[in-house]
Structures are given as structure tokens and as C-alpha cells.
Design a protein around this motif. Sequence first.
Motif, PDB file in Angstrom:
ATOM      1  N   GLY A  37       0.772  -1.085   0.016  1.00 57.48           N
ATOM      2  CA  GLY A  37       0.032   0.073  -0.072  1.00 57.48           C
ATOM      3  C   GLY A  37       0.730   1.330   0.058  1.00 57.48           C
ATOM      4  N   LEU A  38       1.878   1.165   0.781  1.00 58.60           N
ATOM      5  CA  LEU A  38       2.814   2.430   0.960  1.00 58.60           C
ATOM      6  C   LEU A  38       3.644   2.694  -0.443  1.00 58.60           C
ATOM      7  CD1 LEU A  38       4.078   1.902   4.456  1.00 58.60           C
ATOM      8  CD2 LEU A  38       2.481   3.623   3.846  1.00 58.60           C
ATOM      9  N   VAL A  39       4.125   1.540  -1.005  1.00 59.25           N
ATOM     10  CA  VAL A  39       4.719   1.938  -2.299  1.00 59.25           C
ATOM     11  C   VAL A  39       3.845   2.285  -3.243  1.00 59.25           C
ATOM     12  CG1 VAL A  39       5.952   0.280  -3.913  1.00 59.25           C
ATOM     13  CG2 VAL A  39       6.333  -0.029  -1.497  1.00 59.25           C
ATOM     14  N   GLY A  40       2.533   1.636  -3.326  1.00 57.06           N
ATOM     15  CA  GLY A  40       1.701   1.895  -4.440  1.00 57.06           C
ATOM     16  C   GLY A  40       1.267   3.422  -4.352  1.00 57.06           C
ATOM     17  N   ALA A  41       0.992   3.902  -3.001  1.00 57.45           N
ATOM     18  CA  ALA A  41       0.699   5.409  -2.797  1.00 57.45           C
ATOM     19  C   ALA A  41       1.757   6.250  -3.297  1.00 57.45           C
ATOM     20  CB  ALA A  41       0.370   5.681  -1.282  1.00 57.45           C
ATOM     21  N   ALA A  42       3.112   5.711  -2.786  1.00 53.87           N
ATOM     22  CA  ALA A  42       4.086   6.476  -3.402  1.00 53.87           C
ATOM     23  C   ALA A  42       4.247   6.783  -4.812  1.00 53.87           C
ATOM     24  CB  ALA A  42       5.436   6.030  -2.592  1.00 53.87           C
ATOM     25  N   LYS A  43       4.181   5.586  -5.538  1.00 54.27           N
ATOM     26  CA  LYS A  43       3.955   5.809  -7.071  1.00 54.27           C
ATOM     27  C   LYS A  43       3.035   6.969  -7.545  1.00 54.27           C
ATOM     28  CE  LYS A  43       5.710   1.146  -7.765  1.00 54.27           C
ATOM     29  NZ  LYS A  43       5.159  -0.279  -8.312  1.00 54.27           N
ATOM     30  N   LEU A  44       2.072   6.481  -6.906  1.00 54.25           N
ATOM     31  CA  LEU A  44       0.885   7.385  -7.488  1.00 54.25           C
ATOM     32  C   LEU A  44       0.957   8.778  -7.353  1.00 54.25           C
ATOM     33  CD1 LEU A  44      -2.355   5.370  -6.554  1.00 54.25           C
ATOM     34  CD2 LEU A  44      -0.966   5.457  -9.081  1.00 54.25           C
ATOM     35  N   THR A  45       1.619   9.083  -6.156  1.00 54.10           N
ATOM     36  CA  THR A  45       1.861  10.439  -5.482  1.00 54.10           C
ATOM     37  C   THR A  45       2.842  11.058  -6.633  1.00 54.10           C
ATOM     38  OG1 THR A  45       1.248   9.962  -3.112  1.00 54.10           O
ATOM     39  CG2 THR A  45       2.649  11.997  -3.611  1.00 54.10           C
ATOM     40  N   GLY A  46       3.873  10.498  -6.754  1.00 51.96           N
ATOM     41  CA  GLY A  46       4.979  10.710  -7.627  1.00 51.96           C
ATOM     42  C   GLY A  46       4.505  11.346  -8.842  1.00 51.96           C
ATOM     43  N   MET A  47       3.553  10.544  -9.634  1.00 50.80           N
ATOM     44  CA  MET A  47       2.898  10.546 -10.647  1.00 50.80           C
ATOM     45  C   MET A  47       1.904  11.962 -10.843  1.00 50.80           C
ATOM     46  SD  MET A  47       2.144   6.946 -12.797  1.00 50.80           S
ATOM     47  CE  MET A  47       1.968   7.952 -14.171  1.00 50.80           C
ATOM     48  N   VAL A  48       1.047  11.987  -9.555  1.00 52.08           N
ATOM     49  CA  VAL A  48       0.453  13.505  -9.612  1.00 52.08           C
ATOM     50  C   VAL A  48       1.499  14.528  -9.546  1.00 52.08           C
ATOM     51  CG1 VAL A  48      -1.118  14.506  -7.884  1.00 52.08           C
ATOM     52  CG2 VAL A  48      -1.531  12.214  -8.399  1.00 52.08           C
ATOM     53  N   VAL A  49       2.520  14.381  -8.652  1.00 50.17           N
ATOM     54  CA  VAL A  49       3.389  15.528  -8.602  1.00 50.17           C
ATOM     55  C   VAL A  49       4.119  15.942  -9.991  1.00 50.17           C
ATOM     56  CG1 VAL A  49       5.669  16.436  -7.563  1.00 50.17           C
ATOM     57  CG2 VAL A  49       3.735  15.083  -6.286  1.00 50.17           C
ATOM     58  N   ALA A  50       4.368  14.861 -10.850  1.00 53.73           N
ATOM     59  CA  ALA A  50       4.823  14.965 -12.134  1.00 53.73           C
ATOM     60  C   ALA A  50       4.044  15.838 -12.953  1.00 53.73           C
ATOM     61  CB  ALA A  50       5.539  13.784 -12.809  1.00 53.73           C
ATOM     62  N   VAL A  51       2.578  15.248 -12.907  1.00 53.58           N
ATOM     63  CA  VAL A  51       1.638  16.021 -13.743  1.00 53.58           C
ATOM     64  C   VAL A  51       1.379  17.564 -13.513  1.00 53.58           C
ATOM     65  CG1 VAL A  51      -0.834  16.032 -14.338  1.00 53.58           C
ATOM     66  CG2 VAL A  51       0.533  13.880 -14.213  1.00 53.58           C
ATOM     67  N   LEU A  52       1.428  17.767 -12.307  1.00 51.96           N
ATOM     68  CA  LEU A  52       0.925  19.091 -11.426  1.00 51.96           C
ATOM     69  C   LEU A  52       2.498  19.969 -12.012  1.00 51.96           C
ATOM     70  CD1 LEU A  52      -0.413  18.658  -8.132  1.00 51.96           C
ATOM     71  CD2 LEU A  52      -1.296  19.274 -10.180  1.00 51.96           C
ATOM     72  N   ALA A  53       3.475  19.261 -11.799  1.00 52.78           N
ATOM     73  CA  ALA A  53       4.969  20.342 -12.267  1.00 52.78           C
ATOM     74  C   ALA A  53       4.729  20.538 -13.635  1.00 52.78           C
ATOM     75  CB  ALA A  53       6.174  19.302 -11.871  1.00 52.78           C
ATOM     76  N   PHE A  54       4.254  19.585 -14.545  1.00 55.01           N
ATOM     77  CA  PHE A  54       4.446  19.968 -15.876  1.00 55.01           C
ATOM     78  C   PHE A  54       3.179  20.896 -16.335  1.00 55.01           C
ATOM     79  CE2 PHE A  54       2.623  19.124 -20.261  1.00 55.01           C
ATOM     80  CZ  PHE A  54       3.644  19.236 -20.728  1.00 55.01           C
ATOM     81  N   ILE A  55       2.206  20.889 -15.536  1.00 55.70           N
ATOM     82  CA  ILE A  55       1.285  21.791 -15.796  1.00 55.70           C
ATOM     83  C   ILE A  55       1.649  23.188 -15.454  1.00 55.70           C
ATOM     84  CG2 ILE A  55      -1.414  22.564 -15.025  1.00 55.70           C
ATOM     85  CD1 ILE A  55      -2.076  19.719 -14.815  1.00 55.70           C
ATOM     86  N   GLY A  56       2.353  23.282 -14.443  1.00 55.79           N
ATOM     87  CA  GLY A  56       2.753  24.322 -13.688  1.00 55.79           C
ATOM     88  C   GLY A  56       3.794  24.807 -14.798  1.00 55.79           C
TER      89      GLY A  56
END
Length: 222
Positions: free
Chosen positions: A91-110
Amino acid sequence: MRNIDGGFLAAPDQASLERRERDVRKGKLALLLTVAGGFVTLVAGYQVFADFSPVSLVVTMLALAAAIGGGLLTKHLMRAVRFRVHKPNAGLVGAAKLTGMVVAVLAFIGLVGAIEGPGVLRIIAIAVGCAAIGYVKSLHDQQWVLFELDAVGVRIERTVVPWREVTRLTIDPVGPGMTRLGAVPVNAAPLYVAVQDTEFDQRLLAEAVGRFAPQGTQLTRA
């Protein structure tokens, strides 16, 4: 039996497939609510930071609530569809993967906003990000699920055995805090996997066998 990466699998009972499909369909609707809520949260959330307005803030909060509620509902519904035992910290690893992808998307949008790029790039980035999140979630499940039961059959790591080929299921303590779960096929060698006791509940396993397995399938000590 087959490997989940490909190969032949004897067709399971049609009734089992239809029952699973009905249950999975409910879970997919809840997952759709989660994805849609997450998508709107990203779009409206970016607008809150880029050009704040009370409306965008309200939309962001409502979409976030829908995403969280949809996620909880999906988890609840899928428990009725399957029983899974994961590797530790899945669960922790999965959450970390998804969080990293969300951060990457937000960074690209920014970044697109900083260089005053066309707005369509933001929408494309969000759409691609949501699709990538779904793919990463599916890949994560393949790699981190050790044992699974559903209406179709038994999965031991990356091998699936249809119920009509299963003679019995086994459970056997093999050491401090470890239990070996197994399936004994009709004309093949038994399949086993060791799991940590902290990752599964024997009572829930017994309930899952009663729910998913054909009548008469036994859960025994190895």
C-alpha cells in the motif's frame, strides 16, 4: 493454468465469469467516480493557484471529496469481488508511485503555465497522467499481489488456476510470522507462496473460500 503475462488458460465456468463481471462492473463505476474526481481536482486545483476564485476552490473541494469517496467505495466493492494478499508495504509503495505521478503532472502543468503554453497542453497532460496512473496501478497489482481468490479461480503470484482445476487449498505455518498458502491443481504440481501473517486474516480467507470457491472445495492444513 496460465501465467498472467500471457499464455493459454482453460475457460472458467461461464456462470462464474458472469457473476464476477457484474461485481466488477460496480467497482469500475466507483473507480470511474474516483478518476473523474481526481481529474477535476487537478484542473480546478491548478486554477486555484493560478487564478484564485471562490468557485474554483469550491469545485476543487467537491471534486476531492468525490475522488476520496469513490476510492473508499471502490475498495469496499472490490472486497466483495476478490480476496488478495499483498507483499509487505504494498500500500505504501503504491501510494508513493501514484503521489509521484500526480506531482509530475502538476509540475508539467505549472511549467506549461510558466511559459504561457496553450491550455490544451494542460488538458492533454492531465488526461495522459490519469491513463498512466491506471497503468501503473495495474502493473503494481501484478508485481505486489502474492495470492488472490475470485469467482474465476486462484492466483499464486503470477500463475492463475481456474476453480475447476483446483482440488483443494492449503494453509500451513512455516515459521515465525509466516504462512504458506497453496493450491493443489488436478494434474499439476502444487503451487505455494509464503506470506506474512500481518498481511492477511485467516478468517477473511475462509470467508473468501466459502464465497468464491465451488461447493466442496476444502481449505486444509498442508
